[in-house]
Design an enzyme around this catalytic site. Structure first.
Site, PDB file in Angstrom:
ATOM      1  N   HIS A 120      -4.864  -1.673  -0.374  1.00  0.00           N
ATOM      2  CA  HIS A 120      -3.720  -2.450  -0.865  1.00  0.00           C
ATOM      3  C   HIS A 120      -4.028  -3.935  -1.018  1.00  0.00           C
ATOM      4  CE1 HIS A 120      -0.952   1.022   0.704  1.00  0.00           C
ATOM      5  NE2 HIS A 120      -1.531   1.311  -0.443  1.00  0.00           N
ATOM      6  N   THR A 193      -0.299   4.762  10.899  1.00  0.00           N
ATOM      7  CA  THR A 193       0.391   4.733   9.600  1.00  0.00           C
ATOM      8  C   THR A 193       1.503   5.764   9.591  1.00  0.00           C
ATOM      9  OG1 THR A 193       0.200   5.112   7.213  1.00  0.00           O
ATOM     10  CG2 THR A 193      -1.465   6.178   8.596  1.00  0.00           C
TER      11      THR A 193
HETATM   12  C1  BJW Z   1       1.525   2.399  15.840  1.00  0.00           C
HETATM   13  C2  BJW Z   1       1.559   1.389  16.798  1.00  0.00           C
HETATM   14  C3  BJW Z   1       0.425   1.259  17.658  1.00  0.00           C
HETATM   15  C4  BJW Z   1       3.405   1.313  15.651  1.00  0.00           C
HETATM   16  N1  BJW Z   1      -0.617   2.094  17.516  1.00  0.00           N
HETATM   17  N2  BJW Z   1       0.498   3.214  15.728  1.00  0.00           N
HETATM   18  C5  BJW Z   1       3.628  10.601  -4.613  1.00  0.00           C
HETATM   19  C6  BJW Z   1       4.834  11.001  -4.045  1.00  0.00           C
HETATM   20  C7  BJW Z   1       5.895  10.099  -3.925  1.00  0.00           C
HETATM   21  C8  BJW Z   1       5.781   8.785  -4.371  1.00  0.00           C
HETATM   22  C9  BJW Z   1       4.591   8.388  -4.929  1.00  0.00           C
HETATM   23  C10 BJW Z   1       3.549   9.293  -5.048  1.00  0.00           C
HETATM   24  N3  BJW Z   1       2.499   8.628  -5.609  1.00  0.00           N
HETATM   25  C11 BJW Z   1       2.866   7.343  -5.820  1.00  0.00           C
HETATM   26  C12 BJW Z   1       4.148   7.162  -5.439  1.00  0.00           C
HETATM   27  C13 BJW Z   1       4.928   5.890  -5.511  1.00  0.00           C
HETATM   28  C14 BJW Z   1       4.624   4.949  -4.367  1.00  0.00           C
HETATM   29  C15 BJW Z   1       4.955   5.631  -3.036  1.00  0.00           C
HETATM   30  O1  BJW Z   1       4.116   6.045  -2.289  1.00  0.00           O
HETATM   31  N4  BJW Z   1       6.233   5.710  -2.700  1.00  0.00           N
HETATM   32  C16 BJW Z   1       6.671   6.351  -1.448  1.00  0.00           C
HETATM   33  C17 BJW Z   1       7.162   5.291  -0.464  1.00  0.00           C
HETATM   34  C18 BJW Z   1       7.715   7.367  -1.743  1.00  0.00           C
HETATM   35  N5  BJW Z   1       3.234   4.503  -4.386  1.00  0.00           N
HETATM   36  C19 BJW Z   1       2.807   3.529  -5.174  1.00  0.00           C
HETATM   37  O2  BJW Z   1       3.570   2.989  -5.960  1.00  0.00           O
HETATM   38  C20 BJW Z   1       1.347   3.151  -5.089  1.00  0.00           C
HETATM   39  N6  BJW Z   1       0.803   3.075  -6.400  1.00  0.00           N
HETATM   40  C21 BJW Z   1       0.498   4.166  -7.107  1.00  0.00           C
HETATM   41  O3  BJW Z   1       0.593   5.279  -6.646  1.00  0.00           O
HETATM   42  O4  BJW Z   1       0.047   3.890  -8.388  1.00  0.00           O
HETATM   43  C22 BJW Z   1       0.032   4.950  -9.334  1.00  0.00           C
HETATM   44  C23 BJW Z   1       1.448   5.125  -9.790  1.00  0.00           C
HETATM   45  C24 BJW Z   1       2.076   4.087 -10.422  1.00  0.00           C
HETATM   46  C25 BJW Z   1       3.404   4.234 -10.843  1.00  0.00           C
HETATM   47  C26 BJW Z   1       4.083   5.426 -10.573  1.00  0.00           C
HETATM   48  C27 BJW Z   1       3.430   6.468  -9.915  1.00  0.00           C
HETATM   49  C28 BJW Z   1       2.099   6.307  -9.516  1.00  0.00           C
HETATM   50  C29 BJW Z   1       1.179   1.759  -4.505  1.00  0.00           C
HETATM   51  C30 BJW Z   1       1.632   1.666  -3.101  1.00  0.00           C
HETATM   52  C31 BJW Z   1       1.504   0.228  -2.615  1.00  0.00           C
HETATM   53  C32 BJW Z   1       2.088   0.036  -1.225  1.00  0.00           C
HETATM   54  N7  BJW Z   1       2.186  -1.359  -0.972  1.00  0.00           N
HETATM   55  C33 BJW Z   1       2.610  -1.823   0.343  1.00  0.00           C
HETATM   56  C34 BJW Z   1       2.727  -3.356   0.274  1.00  0.00           C
HETATM   57  C35 BJW Z   1       1.330  -3.949   0.221  1.00  0.00           C
HETATM   58  C36 BJW Z   1       1.368  -5.422   0.143  1.00  0.00           C
HETATM   59  C37 BJW Z   1       1.927  -6.047   1.377  1.00  0.00           C
HETATM   60  O5  BJW Z   1       1.419  -5.864   2.489  1.00  0.00           O
HETATM   61  O6  BJW Z   1       2.904  -6.764   1.205  1.00  0.00           O
HETATM   62  O7  BJW Z   1       1.657  -1.441   1.328  1.00  0.00           O
HETATM   63  S1  BJW Z   1       4.109  -1.091   0.944  1.00  0.00           S
HETATM   64  C38 BJW Z   1       3.627  -1.030   2.617  1.00  0.00           C
HETATM   65  O8  BJW Z   1       3.525   0.353   3.049  1.00  0.00           O
HETATM   66  C39 BJW Z   1       2.192  -1.585   2.663  1.00  0.00           C
HETATM   67  C40 BJW Z   1       1.521  -0.645   3.611  1.00  0.00           C
HETATM   68  O9  BJW Z   1       0.126  -0.691   3.434  1.00  0.00           O
HETATM   69  C41 BJW Z   1       2.142   0.663   3.271  1.00  0.00           C
HETATM   70  C42 BJW Z   1       2.010   1.713   4.331  1.00  0.00           C
HETATM   71  O10 BJW Z   1       2.683   1.347   5.494  1.00  0.00           O
HETATM   72  P1  BJW Z   1       2.040   1.679   6.910  1.00  0.00           P
HETATM   73  O11 BJW Z   1       0.779   0.969   7.084  1.00  0.00           O
HETATM   74  O12 BJW Z   1       2.017   3.140   7.109  1.00  0.00           O
HETATM   75  O13 BJW Z   1       3.091   0.965   7.893  1.00  0.00           O
HETATM   76  P2  BJW Z   1       4.497   1.483   8.454  1.00  0.00           P
HETATM   77  O14 BJW Z   1       5.240   0.312   8.932  1.00  0.00           O
HETATM   78  O15 BJW Z   1       5.173   2.369   7.484  1.00  0.00           O
HETATM   79  O16 BJW Z   1       4.105   2.408   9.691  1.00  0.00           O
HETATM   80  C43 BJW Z   1       3.523   1.889  10.869  1.00  0.00           C
HETATM   81  C44 BJW Z   1       3.193   3.059  11.785  1.00  0.00           C
HETATM   82  O17 BJW Z   1       2.502   2.556  12.913  1.00  0.00           O
HETATM   83  C45 BJW Z   1       4.430   3.808  12.310  1.00  0.00           C
HETATM   84  O18 BJW Z   1       4.244   5.200  12.106  1.00  0.00           O
HETATM   85  C46 BJW Z   1       4.438   3.471  13.813  1.00  0.00           C
HETATM   86  O19 BJW Z   1       4.914   4.550  14.623  1.00  0.00           O
HETATM   87  C47 BJW Z   1       2.976   3.207  14.066  1.00  0.00           C
HETATM   88  N8  BJW Z   1       2.677   2.317  15.207  1.00  0.00           N
HETATM   89  N9  BJW Z   1       2.713   0.689  16.742  1.00  0.00           N
HETATM   90  C48 BJW Z   1      -0.565   3.054  16.599  1.00  0.00           C
HETATM   91  N10 BJW Z   1       0.361   0.273  18.668  1.00  0.00           N
END
Ligand code: BJW
Ligand code: ZN
Length: 246
Positions: A120, A193
């Site tokens: 990302h 994640t």
């Molecule tokens: C601990 C802890 C400790 C706490 N130890 N653990 C297929 C199906 C459905 C939707 C889609 C699909 N394919 C694509 C999509 C659309 C979309 C998507 O996924 N939507 C879903 C939400 C439904 N994806 C996209 O748009 C992606 N692009 C793409 O696919 O392009 C092709 C395309 C284009 C157009 C249409 C279709 C396809 C791009 C995704 C970009 C995500 N960007 C972000 C922001 C980045 C910039 C920024 O930082 O500002 O990325 S969003 C945000 O979420 C960020 C993160 O990297 C990402 C993931 O979050 P993460 O890291 O999992 O964090 P959290 O907070 O969710 O979870 C934290 C976890 O830690 C929790 O579980 C806690 O329990 C745990 N935890 N303490 C271990 N000590």
């Protein structure tokens, strides 16, 4: 945390094993970097889905930049934690180790991790919003706080944007290819994640299809939990240092 499970995993981490680790915001939580979802994940009542999109930026660049400026200042004051350090060690110890991170904070790199694939992008890079011809594709900007909000392109005077991947935007195709290739491995760990954002969430399924031994480290259940061969329901900075490698 089960001693037997720790031993079961440690036995699989042999020198010739192809080990791939996918990390998310939870791996940086103990460093003080806020996660996106769950407790403490909100900034001024805004859900990340309403700020991390090109539409949100087009509508209100100053608002989106304020969020990034706040996050940049927070991250600048943070240091890698024990989980980052263990993964950095693994990257030096295992020749076929590969780290895939969704994090933009740069803490894996600061811990000295080799072979990091940043899905990302980086919060420390920016690019020209207009993609003007004079500007490079992206460049580093480590000002925290920013000198002005929104910051402007030194080449065309227009807006610059954060060097991250927003919802609806494609990932860098080379990074995506490399991450897909790394999903063909022997041991796949998904660490800190929520496994809801795609395509990152698909690498776990991909690894399973390739017959990998799959492991989740997360204090909370996620969509990946039911599919994992082993689940450590505890923080990454606790579980990873507990692993005693042979
Ligand atoms: C601990 C802890 C400790 C706490 N130890 N653990 C297929 C199906 C459905 C939707 C889609 C699909 N394919 C694509 C999509 C659309 C979309 C998507 O996924 N939507 C879903 C939400 C439904 N994806 C996209 O748009 C992606 N692009 C793409 O696919 O392009 C092709 C395309 C284009 C157009 C249409 C279709 C396809 C791009 C995704 C970009 C995500 N960007 C972000 C922001 C980045 C910039 C920024 O930082 O500002 O990325 S969003 C945000 O979420 C960020 C993160 O990297 C990402 C993931 O979050 P993460 O890291 O999992 O964090 P959290 O907070 O969710 O979870 C934290 C976890 O830690 C929790 O579980 C806690 O329990 C745990 N935890 N303490 C271990 N000590
Ligand atoms: Zn420009």
């Amino acid at each position: 945390m089960g001693r037997a499970s720790l031993e079961q995993l440690a036995q699989r981490l042999t020198r010739d094993a192809r080990i791939t680790v996918l990390t998310g915001a939870g791996v940086s939580a103990a460093s003080g970097v806020p996660t996106f979802r769950g407790a403490g994940g909100l900034w001024k009542q805004f859900a990340p889905e309403t700020l991390a999109t090109p539409q949100a930026f087009a509508r209100d660049p100053a608002l989106v930049w304020e969020w990034y400026d706040w996050r940049r200042q927070t991250i600048a004051a943070c240091a890698p934690n024990a989980a980052h350090r263990v993964l950095a060690n693994w990257s030096r110890r295992f020749p076929s180790f590969q780290l895939i991170t969704q994090n933009v904070d740069g803490l894996h790199e600061r811990a000295g991790t080799e072979r990091v694939l940043r899905l990302h992008g980086s919060i420390w890079e920016v690019s020209c919003w207009q993609r003007c011809a004079a500007a490079p594709a992206r460049w580093r900007n480590e000002d925290a706080p920013l000198q002005r909000i929104p910051p402007t392109c030194p080449h065309c005077g227009g807006l610059v944007r954060p060097g991250v991947v927003w919802f609806g935007e494609g990932l860098d195709p080379d990074v995506l290819d490399a991450a897909q290739a790394a999903s063909d491995c022997d041991v796949f760990l998904t660490v800190g994640t929520s496994s809801v954002v795609y395509p990152a969430a698909s690498f776990f399924e991909e690894a399973r299809r390739h017959g990998a031994f799959t492991v989740e480290v997360n204090p909370e259940a996620t969509p990946a939990s039911a599919m994992a061969d082993l689940v450590f329901r505890a923080p990454a900075e606790v579980v990873l240092p507990e692993l005693k490698l042979p």
